[in-house]
Design a protein around this motif. Structure first.
Motif, mmCIF file in Angstrom:
data_model
loop_
_atom_site.group_PDB
_atom_site.id
_atom_site.type_symbol
_atom_site.label_atom_id
_atom_site.label_comp_id
_atom_site.label_asym_id
_atom_site.label_seq_id
_atom_site.Cartn_x
_atom_site.Cartn_y
_atom_site.Cartn_z
ATOM 1 N N GLN A 83 51.599 40.230 48.449
ATOM 2 C CA GLN A 83 52.331 39.178 47.516
ATOM 3 C C GLN A 83 51.631 39.967 45.748
ATOM 4 O O GLN A 83 52.118 38.568 45.369
ATOM 5 N N THR A 84 50.672 40.235 46.063
ATOM 6 C CA THR A 84 49.986 40.299 44.844
ATOM 7 C C THR A 84 50.571 41.635 44.397
ATOM 8 O O THR A 84 50.570 42.743 44.979
ATOM 9 N N LYS A 85 50.685 41.725 43.072
ATOM 10 C CA LYS A 85 51.667 43.121 41.919
ATOM 11 C C LYS A 85 50.228 42.710 41.695
ATOM 12 O O LYS A 85 49.648 42.817 40.332
ATOM 13 N N VAL A 86 49.688 44.895 42.058
ATOM 14 C CA VAL A 86 49.098 45.244 41.328
ATOM 15 C C VAL A 86 49.328 45.748 40.113
ATOM 16 O O VAL A 86 48.445 46.200 39.035
ATOM 17 N N THR A 87 50.128 46.496 40.122
ATOM 18 C CA THR A 87 50.378 46.824 38.519
ATOM 19 C C THR A 87 50.132 45.924 37.113
ATOM 20 O O THR A 87 50.762 45.030 37.474
ATOM 21 N N GLY A 88 49.389 46.764 35.951
ATOM 22 C CA GLY A 88 48.881 45.288 35.058
ATOM 23 C C GLY A 88 47.406 44.266 35.218
ATOM 24 O O GLY A 88 47.485 44.104 34.169
ATOM 25 N N MET A 89 47.281 44.815 36.398
ATOM 26 C CA MET A 89 45.871 44.012 37.010
ATOM 27 C C MET A 89 45.107 44.584 35.547
ATOM 28 O O MET A 89 45.071 45.811 35.152
ATOM 29 N N LYS A 90 44.286 43.638 35.142
ATOM 30 C CA LYS A 90 42.921 44.110 34.540
ATOM 31 C C LYS A 90 42.014 44.492 35.680
ATOM 32 O O LYS A 90 41.990 44.135 37.012
ATOM 33 N N ASP A 91 40.724 45.291 34.725
ATOM 34 C CA ASP A 91 39.945 45.595 35.721
ATOM 35 C C ASP A 91 39.232 44.859 36.770
ATOM 36 O O ASP A 91 38.849 45.381 37.922
ATOM 37 N N LYS A 92 38.863 44.117 36.065
ATOM 38 C CA LYS A 92 37.921 43.132 36.626
ATOM 39 C C LYS A 92 38.559 42.803 38.103
ATOM 40 O O LYS A 92 38.258 42.142 39.375
ATOM 41 N N ALA A 93 39.675 41.769 38.240
ATOM 42 C CA ALA A 93 40.746 41.825 39.147
ATOM 43 C C ALA A 93 40.768 42.685 40.131
ATOM 44 O O ALA A 93 41.037 42.364 41.493
ATOM 45 N N LEU A 94 40.983 44.099 39.223
ATOM 46 C CA LEU A 94 41.860 45.001 40.690
ATOM 47 C C LEU A 94 40.250 45.825 41.230
ATOM 48 O O LEU A 94 40.692 45.715 42.234
ATOM 49 N N THR A 95 39.369 45.498 40.906
ATOM 50 C CA THR A 95 38.224 45.257 41.330
ATOM 51 C C THR A 95 38.106 44.742 42.407
ATOM 52 O O THR A 95 37.942 45.362 43.341
ATOM 53 N N LYS A 96 38.220 43.428 42.576
ATOM 54 C CA LYS A 96 38.152 42.682 42.986
ATOM 55 C C LYS A 96 39.551 42.823 44.552
ATOM 56 O O LYS A 96 38.789 42.708 45.740
ATOM 57 N N LEU A 97 40.713 42.855 43.914
ATOM 58 C CA LEU A 97 41.767 42.982 44.987
ATOM 59 C C LEU A 97 40.953 44.263 45.867
ATOM 60 O O LEU A 97 41.004 44.643 46.917
ATOM 61 N N ARG A 98 40.839 45.393 45.117
ATOM 62 C CA ARG A 98 40.372 46.526 46.195
ATOM 63 C C ARG A 98 39.216 46.142 47.316
ATOM 64 O O ARG A 98 39.300 46.865 48.014
ATOM 65 N N ARG A 99 38.055 45.495 46.207
ATOM 66 C CA ARG A 99 37.104 45.081 47.584
ATOM 67 C C ARG A 99 37.532 43.976 48.137
ATOM 68 O O ARG A 99 36.626 44.015 50.395
ATOM 69 N N ASP A 100 38.547 43.069 48.460
ATOM 70 C CA ASP A 100 39.047 42.212 49.130
ATOM 71 C C ASP A 100 39.605 42.410 50.024
ATOM 72 O O ASP A 100 39.562 41.938 50.954
ATOM 73 N N GLN A 101 40.810 42.627 49.713
ATOM 74 C CA GLN A 101 42.417 43.196 50.067
ATOM 75 C C GLN A 101 42.120 44.829 50.511
ATOM 76 O O GLN A 101 43.034 44.941 52.144
ATOM 77 N N VAL A 102 41.814 45.387 50.412
ATOM 78 C CA VAL A 102 41.661 46.699 50.563
ATOM 79 C C VAL A 102 40.765 47.483 51.204
ATOM 80 O O VAL A 102 39.393 47.431 50.921
#
Length: 257
Positions: A83-102
């Motif tokens: 349910q998380t929109k990846v497009t437009g994410m800031k770098d810090k949030a994107l890093t956390k997403l890749r670490r935790d969900q991918v």
């Protein structure tokens, strides 16, 4: 072209979506040097399914995977993981997403040579300040058959064993989706079959979601669904593929039929 799971498919009607792209374009350069890698691609990847992405060289298959995984930005359109929109994410949030969900599995294994197999497997969790769930860790280790190799460093492991370490590393954090880029490209046929069997079993037994880029029809035959790209667009798909049906489709794409 928008592709979603059809009624009666292997993944089933109404299955939740693990990742999706909506009218995604990816353009490199400008003017005469402009290259359109993806053209208005819309696709849904169902949770608990094994999806392969294929296409001729330059078709955009790796670009699509990188955009879906948040490794590359899109020029236009939207990408979601769960349910998380990846497009437009800031770098810090994107890093956390890749670490935790991918989770990621690459052709080159990407193991740290100074760490043991066990330390490589738990490294992403250690970076995140988390400890692995022991029962789940044991399940993953026994499934990949690495129990007697946990204290070995990468140079003491075969190529197949190193890739199984990489698979275990991706799976142990229980990510939303695992992206695998040519995971058997550096393996012999026996080791490759072992890795592919593990990936397929992790979907069927553990409900993991896997998206794999491959050029190999045999590798693609392990998937539930194969998506085919050509010239940056989705042009075909197969459910319950065999190596022969994948090869036939690739031949048609190569000849433009």
């Amino acid at each position: 072209m928008t592709l979603t799971v059809a009624q009666g498919s292997a993944t089933g009607q109404g299955t939740p979506v693990a990742a999706r792209a909506n009218q995604v374009w990816k353009v490199y350069g400008s003017g005469e040097a402009q290259v359109v890698a993806l053209r208005e691609v819309s696709v849904e990847l169902q949770r608990g399914a094994f999806t392969a992405i294929m296409g001729p060289s330059g078709s955009g298959k790796s670009t699509l995977m990188h955009c879906l995984a948040g490794l590359d930005s899109v020029t236009r359109g939207d990408v979601h993981i769960g349910q998380t929109k990846v497009t437009g994410m800031k770098d810090k949030a994107l890093t956390k997403l890749r670490r935790d969900q991918v989770g990621f599995i690459f052709q080159q294994f990407n193991l740290l040579p100074t760490l043991t197999a066990e330390e490589n497997i738990t490294l992403p969790l250690s970076i995140a300040g988390r400890k692995p769930d022991k029962a789940w860790f044991d399940t993953v280790i026994d499934t990949v058959g690495l129990r007697d190799r946990l204290k070995h460093r990468p140079t003491q492991l075969s190529g197949g064993q190193q890739q199984r370490v990489a698979c275990a590393r991706a799976l142990v954090a229980r990510p939303e989706v695992i992206f695998a880029d040519e995971p058997t490209g550096n393996l012999d046929s026996k080791s490759g079959a072992e890795v592919l069997s593990f990936l397929r079993n992790s979907v069927r037994e553990f409900g993991q979601t896997i998206v794999m880029v491959t050029h190999d029809p045999v590798a693609a035959s392990y998937a539930d669904r194969v998506i085919f790209l050509a010239d940056g667009s989705i042009v075909s798909e197969l459910y319950e593929p065999t190596a022969d049906t994948v090869l036939d489709t690739m031949k048609r794409l190569d000849t433009g039929a």
